[in-house]
Design a protein around this motif. Sequence first.
Motif, PDB file in Angstrom:
ATOM      1  N   THR A  14       0.796  -1.233   0.000  1.00 49.38           N
ATOM      2  CA  THR A  14       0.000   0.000   0.000  1.00 49.38           C
ATOM      3  C   THR A  14       0.826   1.279   0.000  1.00 49.38           C
ATOM      4  O   THR A  14       0.325   2.332  -0.358  1.00 49.38           O
ATOM      5  CB  THR A  14      -0.913   0.060   1.239  1.00 49.38           C
ATOM      6  OG1 THR A  14      -0.099   0.040   2.427  1.00 49.38           O
ATOM      7  CG2 THR A  14      -1.917  -1.079   1.246  1.00 49.38           C
ATOM      8  N   ASN A  69      -6.482   5.923   2.242  1.00 48.56           N
ATOM      9  CA  ASN A  69      -5.735   4.777   2.760  1.00 48.56           C
ATOM     10  C   ASN A  69      -6.619   3.546   2.921  1.00 48.56           C
ATOM     11  O   ASN A  69      -6.157   2.419   2.723  1.00 48.56           O
ATOM     12  CB  ASN A  69      -5.022   5.134   4.061  1.00 48.56           C
ATOM     13  CG  ASN A  69      -3.768   5.935   3.804  1.00 48.56           C
ATOM     14  OD1 ASN A  69      -3.313   6.072   2.673  1.00 48.56           O
ATOM     15  ND2 ASN A  69      -3.194   6.492   4.859  1.00 48.56           N
ATOM     16  N   LYS A  99      -6.601   2.038  -0.436  1.00 46.01           N
ATOM     17  CA  LYS A  99      -5.335   1.350  -0.702  1.00 46.01           C
ATOM     18  C   LYS A  99      -5.316  -0.025  -0.042  1.00 46.01           C
ATOM     19  O   LYS A  99      -4.870  -1.009  -0.634  1.00 46.01           O
ATOM     20  CB  LYS A  99      -4.146   2.173  -0.183  1.00 46.01           C
ATOM     21  CG  LYS A  99      -3.821   3.383  -1.005  1.00 46.01           C
ATOM     22  CD  LYS A  99      -2.632   4.105  -0.370  1.00 46.01           C
ATOM     23  CE  LYS A  99      -2.222   5.334  -1.141  1.00 46.01           C
ATOM     24  NZ  LYS A  99      -1.043   5.993  -0.528  1.00 46.01           N
ATOM     25  N   ILE A 100      -5.796  -0.079   1.188  1.00 43.80           N
ATOM     26  CA  ILE A 100      -5.826  -1.345   1.929  1.00 43.80           C
ATOM     27  C   ILE A 100      -6.755  -2.333   1.220  1.00 43.80           C
ATOM     28  O   ILE A 100      -6.400  -3.493   1.015  1.00 43.80           O
ATOM     29  CB  ILE A 100      -6.250  -1.116   3.394  1.00 43.80           C
ATOM     30  CG1 ILE A 100      -5.144  -0.359   4.141  1.00 43.80           C
ATOM     31  CG2 ILE A 100      -6.586  -2.437   4.086  1.00 43.80           C
ATOM     32  CD1 ILE A 100      -5.567   0.187   5.502  1.00 43.80           C
ATOM     33  N   ARG A 102      -7.693  -2.416  -1.955  1.00 43.75           N
ATOM     34  CA  ARG A 102      -7.124  -2.848  -3.234  1.00 43.75           C
ATOM     35  C   ARG A 102      -5.965  -3.819  -3.032  1.00 43.75           C
ATOM     36  O   ARG A 102      -5.841  -4.794  -3.776  1.00 43.75           O
ATOM     37  CB  ARG A 102      -6.678  -1.641  -4.054  1.00 43.75           C
ATOM     38  CG  ARG A 102      -7.862  -0.915  -4.681  1.00 43.75           C
ATOM     39  CD  ARG A 102      -7.443   0.201  -5.602  1.00 43.75           C
ATOM     40  NE  ARG A 102      -6.783   1.230  -4.799  1.00 43.75           N
ATOM     41  CZ  ARG A 102      -5.763   1.976  -5.216  1.00 43.75           C
ATOM     42  NH1 ARG A 102      -5.282   1.851  -6.414  1.00 43.75           N
ATOM     43  NH2 ARG A 102      -5.230   2.881  -4.420  1.00 43.75           N
ATOM     44  N   ALA A 103      -5.142  -3.574  -2.020  1.00 47.28           N
ATOM     45  CA  ALA A 103      -4.004  -4.465  -1.753  1.00 47.28           C
ATOM     46  C   ALA A 103      -4.477  -5.865  -1.378  1.00 47.28           C
ATOM     47  O   ALA A 103      -3.778  -6.847  -1.609  1.00 47.28           O
ATOM     48  CB  ALA A 103      -3.128  -3.890  -0.642  1.00 47.28           C
TER      49      ALA A 103
END
Length: 91
Positions: free
Chosen positions: A53, A74, A77-78, A80-81
């Motif tokens: 991320t 964020n 991002k988490i 998607r990761a």
Amino acid sequence: MKTNYDVFFEESMKDENLKREYDKLEPKYEIIRQIIRLRKESGLSQEELSRLTGISRVKIKRYEGGTASPSMKNLNKIARACGKKLTVNFI
């Protein structure tokens, strides 16, 4: 079997003022639970999630510990990761 904590929690929630304050924090705790669940289900350590991320491991630890609140950026991002899509619901 109920733990001492379960008994304590149930008794504490009988106090209307305490319950009201606890309920105000529930959305924050739900986000924390979701981040931890998602990371673990993805088989990632905090360090691995950090690498994927670009969010520092310290910050991820703070999110999971409740001492920092993640931005929507964020959270996305988490998600998607971990191969997921972030959605927000109002119910």
